[in-house]
Scaffold this motif. Structure first.
Motif, PDB file in Angstrom:
ATOM      1  N   VAL A  26       0.748  -1.218  -0.235  1.00 48.12           N
ATOM      2  CA  VAL A  26      -0.089   0.030  -0.049  1.00 48.12           C
ATOM      3  C   VAL A  26       0.874   1.425   0.034  1.00 48.12           C
ATOM      4  O   VAL A  26       1.887   1.149   0.729  1.00 48.12           O
ATOM      5  CB  VAL A  26      -0.912   0.002   1.213  1.00 48.12           C
ATOM      6  CG1 VAL A  26      -1.957   1.220   1.095  1.00 48.12           C
ATOM      7  CG2 VAL A  26      -1.662  -1.124   1.470  1.00 48.12           C
ATOM      8  N   ASP A  30      -3.397   6.081   0.443  1.00 46.74           N
ATOM      9  CA  ASP A  30      -4.049   4.752   0.887  1.00 46.74           C
ATOM     10  C   ASP A  30      -3.564   4.547   2.096  1.00 46.74           C
ATOM     11  O   ASP A  30      -3.958   3.894   3.080  1.00 46.74           O
ATOM     12  CB  ASP A  30      -4.360   3.892  -0.323  1.00 46.74           C
ATOM     13  CG  ASP A  30      -5.067   4.207  -1.460  1.00 46.74           C
ATOM     14  OD1 ASP A  30      -5.947   5.216  -1.331  1.00 46.74           O
ATOM     15  OD2 ASP A  30      -5.000   3.667  -2.602  1.00 46.74           O
ATOM     16  N   TYR A  58     -10.042   6.595  -0.215  1.00 43.81           N
ATOM     17  CA  TYR A  58      -9.164   5.841   0.206  1.00 43.81           C
ATOM     18  C   TYR A  58      -9.810   4.583   0.989  1.00 43.81           C
ATOM     19  O   TYR A  58      -9.177   3.572   0.731  1.00 43.81           O
ATOM     20  CB  TYR A  58      -8.210   6.522   1.505  1.00 43.81           C
ATOM     21  CG  TYR A  58      -7.838   8.067   1.063  1.00 43.81           C
ATOM     22  CD1 TYR A  58      -7.419   8.221  -0.258  1.00 43.81           C
ATOM     23  CD2 TYR A  58      -7.960   8.965   1.989  1.00 43.81           C
ATOM     24  CE1 TYR A  58      -6.983   9.437  -0.770  1.00 43.81           C
ATOM     25  CE2 TYR A  58      -7.573  10.337   1.848  1.00 43.81           C
ATOM     26  CZ  TYR A  58      -7.146  10.669   0.499  1.00 43.81           C
ATOM     27  OH  TYR A  58      -6.646  11.896   0.165  1.00 43.81           O
ATOM     28  N   ASN A  61     -10.604   2.006  -1.865  1.00 41.19           N
ATOM     29  CA  ASN A  61      -9.355   1.604  -2.330  1.00 41.19           C
ATOM     30  C   ASN A  61      -8.920   0.381  -1.571  1.00 41.19           C
ATOM     31  O   ASN A  61      -8.671  -0.589  -2.139  1.00 41.19           O
ATOM     32  CB  ASN A  61      -8.565   2.574  -2.563  1.00 41.19           C
ATOM     33  CG  ASN A  61      -8.640   3.643  -3.779  1.00 41.19           C
ATOM     34  OD1 ASN A  61      -9.451   3.384  -4.410  1.00 41.19           O
ATOM     35  ND2 ASN A  61      -7.823   4.721  -3.827  1.00 41.19           N
ATOM     36  N   LEU A  62      -8.814   0.698  -0.292  1.00 40.46           N
ATOM     37  CA  LEU A  62      -8.308  -0.183   0.653  1.00 40.46           C
ATOM     38  C   LEU A  62      -9.346  -1.593   0.639  1.00 40.46           C
ATOM     39  O   LEU A  62      -8.863  -2.510   0.852  1.00 40.46           O
ATOM     40  CB  LEU A  62      -8.082   0.397   2.043  1.00 40.46           C
ATOM     41  CG  LEU A  62      -7.190   1.588   2.104  1.00 40.46           C
ATOM     42  CD1 LEU A  62      -7.147   2.259   3.603  1.00 40.46           C
ATOM     43  CD2 LEU A  62      -5.873   0.667   2.073  1.00 40.46           C
TER      44      LEU A  62
END
Length: 102
Positions: A26, A30, A58, A61-62
């Motif tokens: 990562v 993020d 974020y 995305n995570l």
């Protein structure tokens, strides 16, 4: 949370029940958000206490990388009454250097 100016790639391990651990790199905002979530623990983070321009992005995305993050909706007062999200990391995650969250 340690302050850093280098938000390059870091490796995180997600531990799932009854499954092999998953290692995920990562980077960038993020990574910043993930490290905020780890540091916050069960309390979680909001864009109010950890200002960031795109928290929802974020978290999106995570989640796409495999992190289990809950959104808890909370009311707030003030001149712009409404609700905001509190993001709580539910995955057990460990960073390569050993920082862990449950």
């Amino acid at each position: 949370m340690a302050h850093t100016t280098d938000w390059g790639e870091a490796l995180f391990t997600i531990y799932h029940d009854n499954a092999e651990p998953l290692q995920i790199p990562v980077a960038g905002r993020d990574r910043w958000a993930l490290e905020c979530l780890i540091a916050a623990g069960r309390k979680g983070c909001t864009p109010i206490d950890r200002p960031g321009p795109r928290w929802s992005a974020y978290v999106f995305n995570l989640r796409g990388l495999g992190f289990d993050i809950e959104t808890v909706h909370e009311a707030h007062d003030g001149p712009f009454k409404g609700t905001h999200g509190r993001y709580v990391l539910r995955s057990r995650v460990q960073r390569a250097n050993g920082a862990e969250a449950a």
